[in-house]
Write a protein that holds these residues in place. Structure first.
Motif, PDB file in Angstrom:
ATOM      1  N   GLU A 279       0.718  -1.164   0.146  1.00 16.79           N
ATOM      2  CA  GLU A 279       0.034  -0.422   0.003  1.00 16.79           C
ATOM      3  C   GLU A 279       1.285   1.073  -0.246  1.00 16.79           C
ATOM      4  OE1 GLU A 279      -2.681  -0.473   3.067  1.00 16.79           O
ATOM      5  OE2 GLU A 279      -3.833  -2.558   2.359  1.00 16.79           O
ATOM      6  N   ASN A 280       1.821   1.039   0.418  1.00 11.06           N
ATOM      7  CA  ASN A 280       3.090   2.541   0.892  1.00 11.06           C
ATOM      8  C   ASN A 280       3.844   2.554  -0.305  1.00 11.06           C
ATOM      9  OD1 ASN A 280       2.204   3.306   3.676  1.00 11.06           O
ATOM     10  ND2 ASN A 280       3.983   1.874   3.733  1.00 11.06           N
ATOM     11  N   ASP A 281       4.121   1.327  -1.154  1.00 10.11           N
ATOM     12  CA  ASP A 281       4.304   1.430  -2.669  1.00 10.11           C
ATOM     13  C   ASP A 281       3.778   2.090  -3.700  1.00 10.11           C
ATOM     14  OD1 ASP A 281       6.255   0.363  -2.647  1.00 10.11           O
ATOM     15  OD2 ASP A 281       6.141  -1.606  -2.607  1.00 10.11           O
ATOM     16  N   LEU A 282       2.516   1.799  -3.493  1.00 11.56           N
ATOM     17  CA  LEU A 282       0.986   2.340  -4.467  1.00 11.56           C
ATOM     18  C   LEU A 282       0.831   3.614  -3.846  1.00 11.56           C
ATOM     19  CD1 LEU A 282      -0.848   2.234  -6.660  1.00 11.56           C
ATOM     20  CD2 LEU A 282      -2.352   0.554  -4.802  1.00 11.56           C
ATOM     21  N   LEU A 283       0.724   4.542  -3.008  1.00  9.35           N
ATOM     22  CA  LEU A 283       0.655   5.182  -2.048  1.00  9.35           C
ATOM     23  C   LEU A 283       1.907   6.633  -2.436  1.00  9.35           C
ATOM     24  CD1 LEU A 283      -0.772   7.566  -0.704  1.00  9.35           C
ATOM     25  CD2 LEU A 283       0.228   7.064   1.765  1.00  9.35           C
ATOM     26  N   ARG A 284       2.745   5.478  -3.029  1.00  8.61           N
ATOM     27  CA  ARG A 284       4.058   6.792  -3.240  1.00  8.61           C
ATOM     28  C   ARG A 284       3.772   7.070  -4.841  1.00  8.61           C
ATOM     29  NH1 ARG A 284       6.825   4.108   0.195  1.00  8.61           N
ATOM     30  NH2 ARG A 284       7.392   2.365  -0.769  1.00  8.61           N
TER      31      ARG A 284
ATOM     32  N   LEU B  50       1.020   7.022  -6.811  1.00  5.19           N
ATOM     33  CA  LEU B  50       0.055   8.338  -6.773  1.00  5.19           C
ATOM     34  C   LEU B  50       0.339   9.070  -6.597  1.00  5.19           C
ATOM     35  CD1 LEU B  50      -2.883   5.639  -4.400  1.00  5.19           C
ATOM     36  CD2 LEU B  50      -2.599   6.584  -7.477  1.00  5.19           C
ATOM     37  N   ARG B  51       0.823   9.446  -5.392  1.00  6.04           N
ATOM     38  CA  ARG B  51       1.112  11.075  -5.382  1.00  6.04           C
ATOM     39  C   ARG B  51       1.945  11.800  -6.610  1.00  6.04           C
ATOM     40  NH1 ARG B  51       2.141  10.321   1.116  1.00  6.04           N
ATOM     41  NH2 ARG B  51       0.279  10.010   1.953  1.00  6.04           N
ATOM     42  N   LYS B  52       3.170  10.871  -7.134  1.00  5.82           N
ATOM     43  CA  LYS B  52       3.837  11.860  -8.058  1.00  5.82           C
ATOM     44  C   LYS B  52       3.324  11.317  -8.773  1.00  5.82           C
ATOM     45  CE  LYS B  52       7.955   9.748  -9.803  1.00  5.82           C
ATOM     46  NZ  LYS B  52       8.916   8.432 -10.419  1.00  5.82           N
ATOM     47  N   SER B  53       1.690  10.494  -9.500  1.00  7.53           N
ATOM     48  CA  SER B  53       1.267  10.202 -10.556  1.00  7.53           C
ATOM     49  C   SER B  53       0.410  11.376 -10.485  1.00  7.53           C
ATOM     50  CB  SER B  53       0.184   9.422 -11.155  1.00  7.53           C
ATOM     51  OG  SER B  53       1.661   7.988 -11.225  1.00  7.53           O
ATOM     52  N   TRP B  54      -0.515  11.820  -9.436  1.00  7.70           N
ATOM     53  CA  TRP B  54      -1.626  12.749  -9.652  1.00  7.70           C
ATOM     54  C   TRP B  54      -1.246  13.950 -10.669  1.00  7.70           C
ATOM     55  CZ3 TRP B  54      -2.372  11.963  -3.444  1.00  7.70           C
ATOM     56  CH2 TRP B  54      -3.190  10.783  -3.096  1.00  7.70           C
ATOM     57  N   SER B  55      -2.165  14.283 -11.628  1.00  9.31           N
ATOM     58  CA  SER B  55      -2.000  15.793 -11.530  1.00  9.31           C
ATOM     59  C   SER B  55      -3.650  16.328 -12.765  1.00  9.31           C
ATOM     60  CB  SER B  55      -1.011  15.667 -12.784  1.00  9.31           C
ATOM     61  OG  SER B  55      -1.498  14.640 -14.080  1.00  9.31           O
ATOM     62  N   ILE B  56      -3.046  17.685 -13.281  1.00 11.53           N
ATOM     63  CA  ILE B  56      -3.988  18.055 -14.130  1.00 11.53           C
ATOM     64  C   ILE B  56      -5.183  17.332 -15.412  1.00 11.53           C
ATOM     65  CG2 ILE B  56      -3.130  18.979 -15.646  1.00 11.53           C
ATOM     66  CD1 ILE B  56      -6.410  20.935 -13.138  1.00 11.53           C
ATOM     67  N   GLN B  57      -4.049  16.371 -15.682  1.00 13.77           N
ATOM     68  CA  GLN B  57      -4.948  15.068 -16.299  1.00 13.77           C
ATOM     69  C   GLN B  57      -5.139  13.649 -15.216  1.00 13.77           C
ATOM     70  OE1 GLN B  57      -1.014  16.018 -16.348  1.00 13.77           O
ATOM     71  NE2 GLN B  57      -1.527  17.718 -18.493  1.00 13.77           N
TER      72      GLN B  57
END
Length: 114
Positions: A4-9, A11-18
């Motif tokens: 879950e921690n790998d995935l959260l990192r 996600l945080r890196k990937s979230w964007s206006i896109q």
């Protein structure tokens, strides 16, 4: 298998206006709940749940009955979770094909790099 921690990192890196039109540099998790719940479901499985908020439905995941809200950081208050069972179709109403495909590809790329 990813944690879950790998995935959260990732996600945080990937979230964007896109991945959400509500994204902002000050609140990158804003508006990411539906698309994130779908991508988390793709990668880790589990179930999708929702809670009604003033601004609409908020989606999140559960694993073995334990709630995991990967986008809770978007809120400045503690949510009162209603834990209403949901599904992929309802979560998809909170996003679109372009946002979903973008976030999924970015998260997988980030996970491969880690």
């Amino acid at each position: 298998m990813y944690t879950e921690n790998d995935l959260l990192r990732a996600l945080r890196k990937s979230w964007s206006i896109q991945s959400s039109s509500k994204w902002s540099i000050d609140n990158p998790a804003k508006g990411q709940c539906g698309v994130t719940a779908l991508v988390v479901n793709d990668i880790l499985g589990g179930k999708i749940y929702k809670t009604w908020l003033d601004e609409g439905w908020h989606f999140y995941n559960t694993f073995d009955g334990e709630r995991k809200d990967f986008t809770q950081e978007q809120f400045s208050y503690n949510l009162e979770y209603q834990d209403v069972r949901s599904n992929r179709e309802e979560a998809f109403q909170d996003t679109n094909d372009i946002q979903y495909s973008y976030l999924k590809s970015q998260v997988y790329e980030s996970l491969r790099e880690s």
